[in-house]
Design a protein around this motif. Structure first.
Motif, PDB file in Angstrom:
ATOM      1  N   ALA A  86     -44.626 -69.199 -16.519  1.00 25.00           N
ATOM      2  CA  ALA A  86     -43.117 -69.742 -16.176  1.00 25.00           C
ATOM      3  C   ALA A  86     -43.288 -70.052 -14.449  1.00 25.00           C
ATOM      4  O   ALA A  86     -42.589 -70.953 -14.272  1.00 25.00           O
ATOM      5  N   SER A  87     -43.931 -69.314 -13.752  1.00 18.92           N
ATOM      6  CA  SER A  87     -44.275 -69.512 -12.583  1.00 18.92           C
ATOM      7  C   SER A  87     -44.573 -71.243 -12.042  1.00 18.92           C
ATOM      8  O   SER A  87     -44.240 -71.683 -11.401  1.00 18.92           O
ATOM      9  N   VAL A  88     -45.682 -71.554 -13.171  1.00 12.47           N
ATOM     10  CA  VAL A  88     -46.068 -72.886 -12.555  1.00 12.47           C
ATOM     11  C   VAL A  88     -45.218 -73.892 -13.063  1.00 12.47           C
ATOM     12  O   VAL A  88     -44.902 -74.731 -12.481  1.00 12.47           O
ATOM     13  N   GLY A  89     -44.370 -73.773 -14.253  1.00 11.83           N
ATOM     14  CA  GLY A  89     -43.436 -74.797 -14.474  1.00 11.83           C
ATOM     15  C   GLY A  89     -42.138 -74.808 -13.317  1.00 11.83           C
ATOM     16  O   GLY A  89     -41.767 -75.858 -13.162  1.00 11.83           O
ATOM     17  N   ALA A  90     -41.899 -73.548 -13.005  1.00 17.01           N
ATOM     18  CA  ALA A  90     -40.620 -73.403 -12.087  1.00 17.01           C
ATOM     19  C   ALA A  90     -41.145 -74.306 -10.722  1.00 17.01           C
ATOM     20  O   ALA A  90     -40.515 -74.866  -9.933  1.00 17.01           O
ATOM     21  N   VAL A  91     -42.400 -74.023 -10.284  1.00 18.11           N
ATOM     22  CA  VAL A  91     -43.169 -74.291  -9.114  1.00 18.11           C
ATOM     23  C   VAL A  91     -43.172 -76.028  -9.140  1.00 18.11           C
ATOM     24  O   VAL A  91     -42.954 -76.520  -8.035  1.00 18.11           O
ATOM     25  N   LEU A  92     -43.378 -76.227 -10.397  1.00 19.41           N
ATOM     26  CA  LEU A  92     -43.810 -77.954 -10.473  1.00 19.41           C
ATOM     27  C   LEU A  92     -42.164 -78.562 -10.054  1.00 19.41           C
ATOM     28  O   LEU A  92     -41.990 -79.650  -9.442  1.00 19.41           O
ATOM     29  N   GLU A 145     -54.415 -65.035 -13.717  1.00 15.37           N
ATOM     30  CA  GLU A 145     -54.981 -65.519 -12.753  1.00 15.37           C
ATOM     31  C   GLU A 145     -55.141 -67.081 -12.357  1.00 15.37           C
ATOM     32  O   GLU A 145     -54.798 -67.608 -11.367  1.00 15.37           O
ATOM     33  N   VAL A 146     -55.559 -67.598 -13.725  1.00 13.64           N
ATOM     34  CA  VAL A 146     -55.704 -69.303 -13.411  1.00 13.64           C
ATOM     35  C   VAL A 146     -54.351 -70.064 -13.230  1.00 13.64           C
ATOM     36  O   VAL A 146     -54.349 -70.637 -12.348  1.00 13.64           O
ATOM     37  N   LEU A 147     -53.489 -69.482 -13.757  1.00 12.85           N
ATOM     38  CA  LEU A 147     -52.029 -70.039 -13.467  1.00 12.85           C
ATOM     39  C   LEU A 147     -51.670 -69.585 -12.253  1.00 12.85           C
ATOM     40  O   LEU A 147     -50.931 -70.556 -11.464  1.00 12.85           O
ATOM     41  N   SER A 148     -51.801 -68.457 -11.784  1.00 11.03           N
ATOM     42  CA  SER A 148     -51.482 -68.144 -10.544  1.00 11.03           C
ATOM     43  C   SER A 148     -52.230 -69.101  -9.212  1.00 11.03           C
ATOM     44  O   SER A 148     -51.430 -69.588  -8.539  1.00 11.03           O
ATOM     45  N   ALA A 149     -53.430 -69.568  -9.847  1.00 13.25           N
ATOM     46  CA  ALA A 149     -54.107 -70.204  -8.951  1.00 13.25           C
ATOM     47  C   ALA A 149     -53.654 -71.783  -8.940  1.00 13.25           C
ATOM     48  O   ALA A 149     -53.473 -72.377  -7.820  1.00 13.25           O
ATOM     49  N   VAL A 150     -53.127 -72.253 -10.008  1.00  7.92           N
ATOM     50  CA  VAL A 150     -52.717 -73.337 -10.113  1.00  7.92           C
ATOM     51  C   VAL A 150     -51.360 -73.567  -9.405  1.00  7.92           C
ATOM     52  O   VAL A 150     -51.154 -74.411  -8.612  1.00  7.92           O
ATOM     53  N   ALA A 151     -50.284 -72.503  -9.679  1.00  7.50           N
ATOM     54  CA  ALA A 151     -49.267 -72.586  -8.939  1.00  7.50           C
ATOM     55  C   ALA A 151     -49.423 -72.717  -7.239  1.00  7.50           C
ATOM     56  O   ALA A 151     -48.617 -73.241  -6.309  1.00  7.50           O
ATOM     57  N   SER A 152     -50.469 -71.827  -6.851  1.00  9.80           N
ATOM     58  CA  SER A 152     -50.871 -71.666  -5.365  1.00  9.80           C
ATOM     59  C   SER A 152     -51.194 -73.179  -4.900  1.00  9.80           C
ATOM     60  O   SER A 152     -51.049 -73.374  -3.764  1.00  9.80           O
ATOM     61  N   TYR A 153     -52.185 -73.723  -5.678  1.00  8.52           N
ATOM     62  CA  TYR A 153     -52.763 -74.928  -5.361  1.00  8.52           C
ATOM     63  C   TYR A 153     -51.396 -76.062  -5.305  1.00  8.52           C
ATOM     64  O   TYR A 153     -51.442 -76.964  -4.128  1.00  8.52           O
ATOM     65  N   LEU A 154     -50.657 -75.819  -6.019  1.00  2.00           N
ATOM     66  CA  LEU A 154     -49.534 -76.823  -6.195  1.00  2.00           C
ATOM     67  C   LEU A 154     -48.667 -76.643  -4.698  1.00  2.00           C
ATOM     68  O   LEU A 154     -48.104 -77.664  -4.068  1.00  2.00           O
TER      69      LEU A 154
END
Length: 352
Positions: free
Chosen positions: A118-124, A177-186
């Motif tokens: 959900a964080s990745v979708g929201a950060v996008l 962990e992977v999704l948190s890394a994606v969100a941090s990268y964004l």
């Protein structure tokens, strides 16, 4: 054998269910009152209730407080406290439902990667300023990310054999962990410093700046989702007995589980869209409730909603007062409390 016999001879004594509900209702009212009263400007609890009663009907309380206090109560602190209650109740209910769906007492929206998805979708949405669906863009993006993460974790845990506790936790932690890394990268690669800062603080979990306008969507999602889960209490109880027993009683386990995955992802996505990633609430509260009232979802779901709401209101109060005037993201406090509890539960399960 002696230890098992001793435990069997001493059945757990539980308090009457109406008493538990009454005490938790009183606890919720107490923590909510403290959440509104305590802050940089202290307000007596009597004034808090006076403002609320006066707003309901002027004859219920005389308006002997300043307009500034009324504004603080109604427009600053009360929306935040109500949202804390909604988020805490929703996370706790979703945690209990997930533990039944996957038949694992260590399941939690954060541990299974649902909150990270959900964080990745929201950060996008936050970083790229997407607004395709107006005010519904952020909740929809968070829901999509939560659902994809939940499906991925479940598929990974089932691949190569029967799903076990270790396999599920490892799949969830790795995906998170992977999704948190994606969100941090964004966030890091964003060209908008203000948007990146907002997204980073949001990822840590927090409820600052809450207004009444953002409250109704998560409140509606949590109320509707909890009502649906209450209606599905019997199938949830059957799942706890095992897939074979549920199938023998005529239940389509796979279809039911898929439908509940969508429901839980929708609730978590809507919650995360307004609160950020707040972990371990959905892990701790169900275990505490099962000690109080047992595992029957008809009794446990209302209790876990009340307890989760009180817990997060208290955690948010601590987050904004421990190092005042600075504010700690409430997700940090819940992780500090929930991490040791998770390790204890994992150790106890391994010992069994």
């Amino acid at each position: 054998m002696t230890g098992h016999a001793g435990r069997a001879a001493l059945p757990r004594v539980r308090a009457p269910y109406p008493l538990v509900l009454g005490l938790l209702g009183a606890l919720l009212l107490g923590t909510a009152t403290a959440g509104v009263a305590v802050g940089s400007v202290g307000i007596p609890p009597g004034d808090v209730w006076g403002v609320l009663l006066h707003r309901l009907h002027p004859a219920l309380a005389a308006a002997d407080w300043t307009p500034a206090r009324e504004t603080i109560v109604l427009d600053v602190r009360l929306p935040r406290v109500v949202l804390c209650g909604v988020v805490g109740a929703g996370l706790s209910v979703c945690g209990m439902a997930l533990q039944a769906i996957v038949r694992n007492p260590l399941a939690d929206p954060m541990l299974l990667g649902v909150s990270s998805g959900a964080s990745v979708g929201a950060v996008l949405v936050v970083v790229f300023h997407v607004s395709w669906f107006g005010m519904f863009t952020l909740p929809l993006a968070a829901f999509g990310g939560a659902l994809l993460a939940l499906v991925l974790v479940y598929a990974l845990a089932r691949s190569g054999g029967r799903m076990t506790t270790v396999r599920l936790v490892l799949a969830g932690v790795a995906t998170a962990e992977v999704l948190s890394a994606v969100a941090s990268y964004l966030v890091i690669t964003s060209d908008d410093p203000h948007g990146a800062e907002s997204a980073l603080r949001w990822m840590l979990g927090g409820l600052g700046g809450t207004t009444w306008t953002v409250l109704w969507i998560p409140a509606a999602a949590v109320l509707a989702g909890t009502a649906i889960l209450l209606g599905l209490s019997r199938p949830l109880n059957l799942l706890l007995a095992g897939e074979e027993a549920a199938t023998a009683l005529g239940m389509d386990v796979h279809r039911f589980r898929a439908a509940l995955f969508v429901l839980v992802a929708l609730m978590i996505g809507t919650i995360v869209a307004v609160s950020g990633a707040i972990g371990f609430v959905g892990l701790i509260m169900p275990h505490a409730v099962r000690l109080l009232v047992g595992a029957d979802h008809r009794r446990a779901l209302p209790v876990v909603a009340l307890l989760g709401a009180s817990f997060l209101i208290a955690a948010d109060l601590a987050a904004r007062t421990l190092v005042s005037p600075e504010e700690i993201p409430v997700g940090i406090l819940t992780a500090l409390v929930g991490g040791p509890v998770f390790l204890y539960l994992m150790r106890r399960k391994a010992a069994r």
